[in-house]
Write an enzyme that holds these catalytic residues in place. Sequence first.
Site, PDB file in Angstrom:
ATOM      1  N   GLU A 182      41.239  33.927  42.251  1.00 27.64           N
ATOM      2  CA  GLU A 182      40.006  33.894  41.445  1.00 27.64           C
ATOM      3  C   GLU A 182      40.151  32.980  40.232  1.00 27.64           C
ATOM      4  O   GLU A 182      40.114  33.419  39.077  1.00 27.64           O
ATOM      5  CB  GLU A 182      39.617  35.314  41.024  1.00 27.64           C
ATOM      6  N   GLU A 375      38.778  38.778  50.047  1.00 22.19           N
ATOM      7  CA  GLU A 375      38.562  40.073  49.395  1.00 22.19           C
ATOM      8  C   GLU A 375      37.114  40.493  49.598  1.00 22.19           C
ATOM      9  O   GLU A 375      36.210  39.676  49.431  1.00 22.19           O
ATOM     10  CB  GLU A 375      38.808  40.003  47.882  1.00 22.19           C
TER      11      GLU A 375
HETATM   12  C1  BG6 Z   1      39.271  40.945  42.315  1.00 21.30           C
HETATM   13  C2  BG6 Z   1      40.744  40.810  42.157  1.00 21.30           C
HETATM   14  O1  BG6 Z   1      38.711  40.581  41.111  1.00 21.30           O
HETATM   15  O2  BG6 Z   1      38.718  42.190  42.569  1.00 21.30           O
HETATM   16  C3  BG6 Z   1      41.563  42.019  42.546  1.00 21.30           C
HETATM   17  O3  BG6 Z   1      41.245  39.645  42.775  1.00 21.30           O
HETATM   18  C4  BG6 Z   1      40.799  43.269  42.182  1.00 21.30           C
HETATM   19  O4  BG6 Z   1      42.811  41.928  41.922  1.00 21.30           O
HETATM   20  C5  BG6 Z   1      39.509  43.289  42.971  1.00 21.30           C
HETATM   21  O5  BG6 Z   1      41.531  44.435  42.359  1.00 21.30           O
HETATM   22  C6  BG6 Z   1      38.681  44.540  42.814  1.00 21.30           C
HETATM   23  O6  BG6 Z   1      38.459  44.808  41.489  1.00 21.30           O
HETATM   24  P1  BG6 Z   1      38.838  46.202  40.840  1.00 21.30           P
HETATM   25  O7  BG6 Z   1      38.635  46.010  39.401  1.00 21.30           O
HETATM   26  O8  BG6 Z   1      37.935  47.181  41.444  1.00 21.30           O
HETATM   27  O9  BG6 Z   1      40.269  46.441  41.186  1.00 21.30           O
END
Ligand code: BG6
Length: 480
Positions: A182, A375
Amino acid sequence: MNNSSFPENFLWGGATAANQCEGAYLEGGKGLSTVDVIPYGEDRFPVLLGEMKMLRCDDQHLYPSHEAIDFYHRYKEDIALFAEMGFKTFRLSLSWTRIFPNGDDLNPNEAGLKFYDDVFDECLKYGIEPLVTITHFDVPIHLVETIGSWRSREMITHYERLCEVIFTRYKDKVKYWLTFNEINMILHLPFIGGGLLFEEGENKKQTMYQAAHHQLVASARATQIAKSINPDFQIGCMLAAGNTYPNTCAPEDVFKALQVDRESFFFIDVQSRGAYPNYALKMLEREGIHIEMASNDIQTLKENTVDFISFSYYASRLTSADPNVSKQTEGNVFASLKNPYLKASEWGWQIDPLGLRTTLNTLYDRYQKPLFIVENGLGAVDTPDEEGYVKDDYRISYLKAHIETMRDAIVIDGVDLIGYTPWGCIDLVSASTGEMKKRYGFIYVDKDNDGNGTLNRSKKKSFNWYKQVIQSNGSLLTEV
Ligand code: BG6
């Protein structure tokens, strides 16, 4: 193509990051990293923003990365479970300070390198292709203290050394690499995104864009080094994505949405097209931001673009040009208005499966390179029943709806999508809140926000569902 509409070699899998799952934060010669000093609790956000300086741990705070889910000691059990689901790929990140404890060490730490050798071997044993993020929110503390992290050009040299070592060591084990997780996060959470701390009155935007330039050059250099070591390596960039909608069809709102999206596209425009886009050059000029560049930076960026575009997608965003419209959602790192057409997760992240198809199309139209969703997922509270079983139908419906729009993007729109690794395939620590309670996994990990629990792993209902999705190459999406 086959019956299922997903390409035959589609890379189904799951994603994690070192600091959110490994634990063992000082074992095996590992040095202290930014992510190790980010506490759980009310101080977390000011630290993530770089507004509160906390470069050492203290007794008053809990630090979720220190133990996380103990993947460092349990990776064999975890990878066996991924294999049981049929993963074709597993996304993980390297902890920079396992390999270079201080970041500027001349020689790497063998124990750290060996750990990843073991993890990759374990994946390959099951035919799982590792997908490796070189840095996922991770800067050696020593480099923050001595050179101010990515605000300094010297970081490029340290990053290059890391790349040379890992590309050489793992050249026969890893094919897919992501340079920075990111990369646009540096504008939103500068400490976690780039190890940046700010002085009172400092021009933050100037510092963030200079640091971003260093990361962009480092990313291009990584591609260059990678290809010289193994021309078959596939190097990707990684964007925190999600299209921005205009709040109304007023042309001002539409134009504002375009501008908001450009703040993120800027990074990928450089990494994929190889040059600063005109709109960014004009914006920097207007804002009086001067980027210090070395004489060959422009050439380095131009000649070393990425092979594929990877991104995270959790939600779409909504913006308005009207300063009086201000119903913001809560809990989102990216500012967004509340979209009345969408439901939101318990953390206020707006659920928008069709938005994923829009994002896929936008990115493919713009870059014409293979895309990889690295993701996606639903952060939710899971409550195990008396037998300890989690019936996470809400997660299944979230993922099913997103996979359906991925399929439409491939089949109807012709988008070249090569893989899908839902986030937190095993429960892990939340990056934004530091909680364990915000779970994404197919595998439940017995641990709570305060660090209590056995760390035992158990399969949720979504485990068998996802197994079936992979087995059928995405054609069976209904529940088992
Ligand atoms: C992304 C990141 O921003 O979202 C991860 O690359 C992160 O590291 C994921 O865990 C989900 O966000 P969160 O805050 O729910 O863990």
